[in-house]
Design an enzyme around this catalytic site. Structure first.
Site, PDB file in Angstrom:
ATOM      1  CG  HIS A  53      -2.117  -0.859   1.245  1.00 61.74           C
ATOM      2  ND1 HIS A  53      -3.081  -1.125   1.963  1.00 61.74           N
ATOM      3  CD2 HIS A  53      -2.210  -2.003   0.211  1.00 61.74           C
ATOM      4  CE1 HIS A  53      -3.812  -2.092   1.585  1.00 61.74           C
ATOM      5  NE2 HIS A  53      -3.560  -2.648   0.420  1.00 61.74           N
ATOM      6  CD  GLU A  55      -1.489   4.260   3.700  1.00 63.18           C
ATOM      7  OE1 GLU A  55      -2.662   4.387   3.961  1.00 63.18           O
ATOM      8  OE2 GLU A  55      -1.137   3.247   2.746  1.00 63.18           O
ATOM      9  CB  CYS A  88      -0.720   0.889   6.423  1.00 63.75           C
ATOM     10  SG  CYS A  88      -0.717   0.431   4.875  1.00 63.75           S
ATOM     11  CB  ALA A 158     -20.000   8.259 -30.948  1.00 62.76           C
ATOM     12  NE  ARG A 188     -12.928   0.522 -25.771  1.00 60.36           N
ATOM     13  CZ  ARG A 188     -12.610   0.417 -27.030  1.00 60.36           C
ATOM     14  NH1 ARG A 188     -11.607  -0.020 -27.381  1.00 60.36           N
ATOM     15  NH2 ARG A 188     -13.895   0.664 -27.745  1.00 60.36           N
ATOM     16  CG  ASP A 204     -20.512  -1.415 -33.987  1.00 59.78           C
ATOM     17  OD1 ASP A 204     -21.367  -1.338 -35.025  1.00 59.78           O
ATOM     18  OD2 ASP A 204     -20.407  -0.977 -32.940  1.00 59.78           O
ATOM     19  CG  LEU A 208     -14.955  -4.157 -27.108  1.00 64.17           C
ATOM     20  CD1 LEU A 208     -16.128  -5.061 -26.399  1.00 64.17           C
ATOM     21  CD2 LEU A 208     -15.766  -2.670 -27.079  1.00 64.17           C
ATOM     22  N   GLY A 300     -25.229  -1.797 -27.087  1.00 66.90           N
ATOM     23  CA  GLY A 300     -25.697  -0.725 -27.995  1.00 66.90           C
ATOM     24  C   GLY A 300     -27.133  -0.124 -27.165  1.00 66.90           C
TER      25      GLY A 300
END
Length: 360
Positions: A53, A55, A88, A158, A188, A204, A208, A300
Site C-alpha cells: 500500500h 503508506e 499499514c 457517440a 477503457r 461492429d 474493445l 448498444g
C-alpha cells in the site's frame, strides 16, 4: 490543527495515486507523502493489486529517520488483516511518525474510522477531510462499489449532431474522430471492464482494447442471453480472448458454450426471461462479487435502455460529431434521466464531449 501546506501535500498524494489507475482495482487509488522539517523525504503509491500500500511504500523505501515526521495520504490507512498485505497502521505507529493527514475515511466497514482511532490511541495527531470532495472523485469507483456492492457504471456513446448513433441498425456507422477514439481507449484503460451486447458484437465486431494508448486492457463483457454472437468475432479469437466474459442464459446452446470455453472464453450462466433477456441489475451485482468495481458500457441502444430503466447509471459520456445523419438509431428512447446533470463540455476536435454525472 490544519497547516497551510496540508492542501499542497494532499494534492501531491492525488497525483501519485493516479499512477495506479487500472492496476490496483478492486483496491482504491492511494498516494502517500512523508514530510519532515518542511521537506518531502519520501513518497509512494499503491502500484498494483497485491503490492505494498502507498503508506508502506513510502515508509519502507526510505532510510531517513521518520521520528516526528508527518504522513500525508488521501485515504485512511488500513488496520485490518482481511487482505493480501499487512495493515499499514502498525507500521506507521512503529515508524515514529507523529502526525497523519488524510483526505477521506475508508468506507470499508473493516476500517471506516478504526484506523484513525488506533493512530490516535498511539499518540499520533490525525487530521482528516483535507480536499475530501476531490478525494471522493478520485476514488469514485472504489467508494461506489464498497458502499453499494455494485460497480460504478459509465455509459458512453457517440452520436451525430442530430442525435443518431447509427444510420442503419444492420451495419456500423463510424461517427467520431481519432481524438475521440484516443479518449475512449484511455477510458477503457482505467475501467475494470468494458461491456457491450451481442448486437454490437455482430454489427461492429469491436476489439474493445486500448490499442491507441498505453495501459492495460479491460475485461470484455458480452451480454448475450440467446448466445447469438458470431463466434468468428474479434473478442473470441484475438490474443486477448481470455479477457472475454460472456453472460448468457442457462438455456442457451450448450455446444456453443463449450466451443467458446475451449477458446478460453469465460461463460457465466444465468436465469433469463422467456425471451432470453438477462437481468442487468443481477449481472452488475455478480460482477461486484468477481472484483469488478467499474464498468464502461459502450453499446448498444438496447443495453443503454436497460441501464436507464434500472436506474443504474452513475455517469454518461456523449461524444458528438459535427455531422448530420438525418435518420437512424438513437441511443435510447426519451430524454436523459433527470438525475444525470451536465458537468462538463469539452472539445475533442472536431467532436465535442459532454459528461453527465449522477446527483442523487
Amino acid at each position: 490543527m490544519i497547516d497551510s501546506k496540508d492542501y499542497e501535500y494532499i494534492q501531491k498524494c492525488f497525483e501519485l495515486a493516479r499512477n495506479g489507475r487500472g492496476l490496483v482495482s478492486p483496491n482504491p487509488l492511494v498516494g502517500a507523502v512523508i514530510v519532515k522539517d518542511g521537506e518531502i523525504i519520501s513518497e509512494g503509491y499503491h502500484k498494483k493489486y497485491g503490492g505494498n500500500h502507498a503508506e508502506a511504500e513510502a515508509i519502507l523505501t526510505t532510510e531517513q529517520d521518520l521520528t516526528g515526521a508527518t504522513l500525508y495520504c488521501n485515504l485512511e490507512p488500513c488496520c485490518h488483516t482481511d487482505k493480501q498485505t499487512p495493515p499499514c497502521v502498525p507500521l506507521i505507529i512503529k515508524s515514529g511518525i507523529k502526525r497523519v493527514v488524510i483526505s477521506n475515511l475508508d468506507p470499508n466497514p473493516l476500517v471506516n474510522g478504526k484506523g484513525i482511532l488506533q493512530l490516535s490511541a498511539a499518540g499520533i495527531e490525525v487530521t482528516t477531510g483535507i480536499l475530501a470532495d476531490s478525494g471522493e472523485k478520485l476514488n469514485r469507483f472504489f467508494f461506489k462499489a464498497v458502499r453499494k456492492k455494485i460497480p460504478y457504471i459509465t455509459i458512453k456513446f457517440a452520436q451525430s449532431k442530430d442525435g443518431f448513433i447509427n444510420s442503419n441498425k444492420a451495419e456500423r456507422t463510424k461517427i467520431t474522430s481519432d481524438n475521440s477514439d484516443v479518449f475512449v481507449h484511455h477510458q477503457r484503460s482505467i475501467f475494470d471492464a468494458v461491456l457491450v451486447g451481442a448486437k454490437t458484437i455482430n454489427i461492429d465486431n469491436p476489439e474493445l482494447t486500448v490499442r491507441k494508448v498505453e495501459g492495460r486492457n479491460p475485461i470484455r463483457i458480452i451480454l448475450d442471453g440467446m448466445l447469438s454472437s458470431n463466434i468468428n468475432s474479434n473478442v473470441f479469437n484475438d490474443e486477448w480472448k481470455n479477457h472475454t466474459w460472456v453472460f448468457t442464459s442457462k438455456t442457451a446452446n450448450d455446444a456453443k458454450k463449450e466451443m467458446l470455453r475451449q477458446r478460453g472464453i469465460r461463460i457465466i450462466e444465468m436465469f433469463s426471461d422467456s425471451h432470453g433477456k438477462l437481468d442487468i441489475d443481477v449481472v452488475m451485482r455478480l460482477l461486484y462479487t468477481k472484483k469488478i468495481s467499474s464498468v464502461f458500457v459502450e453499446g448498444g441502444s438496447d443495453i443503454f435502455s436497460q441501464f436507464i430503466r434500472k436506474d443504474l447509471i452513475d455517469e454518461l459520456i456523449i461524444l458528438e460529431a459535427p455531422i448530420f445523419l438525418g435518420k437512424g438509431i438513437k441511443a435510447f428512447n426519451g430524454e436523459i434521466p433527470k438525475n444525470l446533470k451536465l458537468e462538463l463540455i469539452e472539445a475533442l476536435p472536431p467532436d465535442e464531449k459532454k459528461v453527465f454525472k449522477r446527483i442523487d
